[in-house]
Design a protein around this motif. Sequence first.
Motif, PDB file in Angstrom:
ATOM      1  N   SER A 218       3.698  -2.258  -7.205  1.00  0.00           N
ATOM      2  CA  SER A 218       3.474  -3.578  -7.868  1.00  0.00           C
ATOM      3  C   SER A 218       4.608  -4.350  -7.743  1.00  0.00           C
ATOM      4  CB  SER A 218       3.239  -3.256  -9.612  1.00  0.00           C
ATOM      5  OG  SER A 218       4.174  -2.616  -9.922  1.00  0.00           O
ATOM      6  N   MET A 219       5.732  -3.949  -7.307  1.00  0.00           N
ATOM      7  CA  MET A 219       7.100  -4.691  -7.271  1.00  0.00           C
ATOM      8  C   MET A 219       6.895  -5.960  -6.463  1.00  0.00           C
ATOM      9  SD  MET A 219       9.648  -3.641  -9.236  1.00  0.00           S
ATOM     10  CE  MET A 219       8.819  -3.171 -10.668  1.00  0.00           C
ATOM     11  N   PRO A 220       6.077  -6.118  -5.325  1.00  0.00           N
ATOM     12  CA  PRO A 220       6.235  -7.502  -4.744  1.00  0.00           C
ATOM     13  C   PRO A 220       5.604  -8.497  -5.727  1.00  0.00           C
ATOM     14  CG  PRO A 220       5.286  -5.790  -3.192  1.00  0.00           C
ATOM     15  CD  PRO A 220       5.670  -4.867  -4.373  1.00  0.00           C
TER      16      PRO A 220
ATOM     17  N   VAL B 183       1.553  -8.162  16.746  1.00  0.00           N
ATOM     18  CA  VAL B 183       2.359  -7.780  15.896  1.00  0.00           C
ATOM     19  C   VAL B 183       2.294  -6.297  15.128  1.00  0.00           C
ATOM     20  CG1 VAL B 183       2.596 -10.403  14.971  1.00  0.00           C
ATOM     21  CG2 VAL B 183       0.798  -8.826  13.856  1.00  0.00           C
ATOM     22  N   GLY B 184       1.082  -5.568  15.547  1.00  0.00           N
ATOM     23  CA  GLY B 184       1.063  -4.243  15.208  1.00  0.00           C
ATOM     24  C   GLY B 184       0.172  -4.236  13.853  1.00  0.00           C
ATOM     25  N   HIS B 185       0.101  -3.164  13.147  1.00  0.00           N
ATOM     26  CA  HIS B 185      -0.712  -2.801  11.930  1.00  0.00           C
ATOM     27  C   HIS B 185       0.597  -2.672  10.796  1.00  0.00           C
ATOM     28  CE1 HIS B 185      -3.531  -1.731   9.026  1.00  0.00           C
ATOM     29  NE2 HIS B 185      -4.246  -0.729   9.917  1.00  0.00           N
ATOM     30  N   SER B 186       0.106  -3.620   9.968  1.00  0.00           N
ATOM     31  CA  SER B 186       1.149  -3.760   8.898  1.00  0.00           C
ATOM     32  C   SER B 186       0.533  -3.226   7.668  1.00  0.00           C
ATOM     33  CB  SER B 186       1.922  -5.161   8.488  1.00  0.00           C
ATOM     34  OG  SER B 186       0.708  -6.028   8.352  1.00  0.00           O
ATOM     35  N   LEU B 187      -0.594  -2.481   7.530  1.00  0.00           N
ATOM     36  CA  LEU B 187      -1.284  -1.757   6.613  1.00  0.00           C
ATOM     37  C   LEU B 187      -1.620  -3.034   5.596  1.00  0.00           C
ATOM     38  CD1 LEU B 187       1.385   1.403   6.496  1.00  0.00           C
ATOM     39  CD2 LEU B 187      -0.828   1.092   7.792  1.00  0.00           C
ATOM     40  N   ALA B 188      -0.980  -2.786   4.265  1.00  0.00           N
ATOM     41  CA  ALA B 188      -1.463  -3.780   3.379  1.00  0.00           C
ATOM     42  C   ALA B 188      -1.432  -5.294   3.570  1.00  0.00           C
ATOM     43  CB  ALA B 188      -0.365  -3.459   2.169  1.00  0.00           C
TER      44      ALA B 188
ATOM     45  N   ALA C  99       0.974  -1.264  -0.104  1.00  0.00           N
ATOM     46  CA  ALA C  99       0.014   0.038   0.025  1.00  0.00           C
ATOM     47  C   ALA C  99       0.638   1.266  -0.024  1.00  0.00           C
ATOM     48  CB  ALA C  99      -1.026   0.000   1.328  1.00  0.00           C
ATOM     49  N   MET C 100       2.037   1.172   0.696  1.00  0.00           N
ATOM     50  CA  MET C 100       2.848   2.411   0.769  1.00  0.00           C
ATOM     51  C   MET C 100       3.952   2.438  -0.151  1.00  0.00           C
ATOM     52  SD  MET C 100       1.136   3.884   3.438  1.00  0.00           S
ATOM     53  CE  MET C 100       2.593   5.310   3.422  1.00  0.00           C
ATOM     54  N   SER C 101       4.056   1.634  -1.077  1.00  0.00           N
ATOM     55  CA  SER C 101       5.091   1.313  -2.034  1.00  0.00           C
ATOM     56  C   SER C 101       6.299   1.235  -1.243  1.00  0.00           C
ATOM     57  CB  SER C 101       5.199   2.533  -2.976  1.00  0.00           C
ATOM     58  OG  SER C 101       4.034   3.126  -3.746  1.00  0.00           O
ATOM     59  N   GLN C 102       7.380   1.260  -1.935  1.00  0.00           N
ATOM     60  CA  GLN C 102       8.611   1.025  -1.047  1.00  0.00           C
ATOM     61  C   GLN C 102       9.338   2.397  -0.547  1.00  0.00           C
ATOM     62  OE1 GLN C 102       8.529  -2.046  -0.948  1.00  0.00           O
ATOM     63  NE2 GLN C 102       7.229  -2.195  -2.736  1.00  0.00           N
TER      64      GLN C 102
ATOM     65  N   THR D  30      -4.295  -2.308  -4.465  1.00  0.00           N
ATOM     66  CA  THR D  30      -4.308  -1.899  -3.196  1.00  0.00           C
ATOM     67  C   THR D  30      -5.645  -1.246  -2.879  1.00  0.00           C
ATOM     68  OG1 THR D  30      -3.698   0.196  -4.417  1.00  0.00           O
ATOM     69  CG2 THR D  30      -2.050  -1.202  -3.596  1.00  0.00           C
ATOM     70  N   GLY D  31      -6.002  -1.357  -1.618  1.00  0.00           N
ATOM     71  CA  GLY D  31      -7.146  -0.937  -0.906  1.00  0.00           C
ATOM     72  C   GLY D  31      -6.853  -0.548   0.335  1.00  0.00           C
ATOM     73  N   ALA D  32      -5.701   0.323   0.630  1.00  0.00           N
ATOM     74  CA  ALA D  32      -5.186   0.702   1.690  1.00  0.00           C
ATOM     75  C   ALA D  32      -4.822  -0.420   2.906  1.00  0.00           C
ATOM     76  CB  ALA D  32      -6.031   1.812   2.581  1.00  0.00           C
ATOM     77  N   CYS D  33      -5.417  -0.203   3.898  1.00  0.00           N
ATOM     78  CA  CYS D  33      -5.141  -1.364   4.927  1.00  0.00           C
ATOM     79  C   CYS D  33      -5.989  -2.667   4.706  1.00  0.00           C
ATOM     80  CB  CYS D  33      -5.528  -0.807   6.341  1.00  0.00           C
ATOM     81  SG  CYS D  33      -4.622   0.633   6.777  1.00  0.00           S
TER      82      CYS D  33
END
Length: 640
Positions: A257-259, A475-480, A224-227, A278-281
């Motif tokens: 899209s790199m992953p 583990v916290g919030h890892s967004l995507a 979601a956040m790119s790199q 991507t749809g944010a979180c």
Amino acid sequence: MSRLPVIVGFGGYNAAGRSSAHHGFRRTVIESMSATDRQETLASLAILMKLVTFSAGQYHDHDGQPLDLAALEQRFGAQILASTLVRRIEKNHLDVDAAPWQKNLTVTGPAGKPLSFITLRKQLPEPLPSDWTVEALNDNDVQVTLYDGCDIKVDSYRNLPVKSAGQLPTGFEPGELYASRFHPRGLQMTIVAATDALRSIGLPWQTIVDQVAPDEIAVYASSAMSQLDENSFGGLMQSRLKGGRVTAKQLALGLNSMPADFINAYVLGSVGSTSSITGACASFLYNLQKATDMISAGKARVVIVGNSEAPITQECLDGYGAMGALATEDGLRQIQSQEPGAQEQVDFRRASRPFGQNCGFTLAESSQFLVLMDDELALQLGADIHGAVPDVFINADGFKKSISAPGPGNYLCMAKAVASAMQLVGEDGVRLRSFVHAHGSSTPANRVTESELLDRVAASFGIADWPVAAVKSYVGHSLASASADQLISALGSFKYQLIPGIKTIDAVADDVHRQHLRISQVDVPRTEQPLEVCFINSKGFGGNNASGVVLAPQVVERMLRKRYGAERFAAYEAQREQTRAAAQAYEQQALQGQLEIIYNFGHDLIDDQGIAINGEQIQVPGFNQPLVFDKTSRFADMLD
């Protein structure tokens, strides 16, 4: 007849460690594990963290002393536990007590007099400011005189208000496991996580490829956040301001899209369908919906789906912090001060507090991947089945006043998910044997709105005591990747019949709706009414809501017996034993530190001239099966 998307492999890494063989899940419920499972997971983490080595059939410390599993736990157990899950941000990411920034400084001469300084001629700005005069001192040096002063930026440091994150285990550096030159951290994590998922299958990848057409393999993955680190968009944006140069790799490797691209190009060598949604979180569930739809429709037979996110950067902390979305040191201290036996020192391990008194979410890094197959191929190959994903539902919020605020779309997707599951496992299957992996972001708004949503849905479908888990507390919030963390934890619950408690809270907050919900602060074993269904719920900024249905392996087995008959299923079970043995062999190698990372840079390139095309099919070099053109006339009623 729809094909059922079944999970035949899973893997990855987050703050709980390696996901395959349920090690990440075991770390989150380690107090409830058997001695053997606990010690093996600690050994898995010790290897990742480089605390021990393995040779001659034995673990050793750095002094060469041999350690059995019990001794390893006694020697390193406390250190391992303290160096995993959510914790204070470590300096390999950034120094949160002295984060670098630039301070604006206006300089003038004394009492209005001109200001002079000496510098190198080559360092003069172009063009020169109009009030500067320059006098050459020699071939290299010049003296500059400023009559009106000037503004300069000076390196400085500041204390960050946010100091906690869900980080990979201390000492584990994914880029050290393969030739990762210039790869952003998120893509390093992609390579090692995708490898873990593929190795967990217990089947050689080539065996799978040989059974399907080249275009029946798909990869759906994104960030979601790119790199955002210095090897990608971070370095790209900062280079000129720092007086440096943009590299040829920073822009390309920064794309979200790199992953997926890295997996296709360097892990699988796939020419099949690919996409990065991507749809944010909620991004993982967005990609998962694409995967399940493609398999159900018969357009893909094998799909790698997942996400990779590495957002523990100063820019992300600043951005989310400016929104008031993150748990700050002062906010946590204020909450702690109201608890019994409060201590002045902030407990950053309890920064993420879903459904309790909280003050914001906790950023995390994670890379998680699933391997899905259609049910027929899984039986044909003897793949081990860890669950199935029959449906994922996605809905927007409609008109919004605040782009970051929750909205009504989650009611639609969650209710549809429950209704769908009832069609598959019956009303009692959902009412008595299901649980929810909540988004549980740990914000004051989420604890109210999501609990109200779940409570209302439960009441509408006659669910009296719905168990709710929230893996972000660990583990916290890892967004995507957040909903991937949830789903992989759910697979662990199916395996061990154990629902993780939310152990970072002292009590459920008073404003949480829970007339029909059960939110526990301790792990809850299921000795009766075994878990059969999990609902994965996710919310994202912008109105991105998604809810997925995950079926336990015993439910999938019942469905497959009915579809294929007892005789064929029995033959599959016999074949599956070999697959399980191979997967266990990988697990034993991984416990010894042999992760066998798949990184095929420049290997087995396809020669375009070797592609054979005729009116019926395409034969691609390196692929056993041809790509046969689909000549089904979908619009026959519209044609002459």
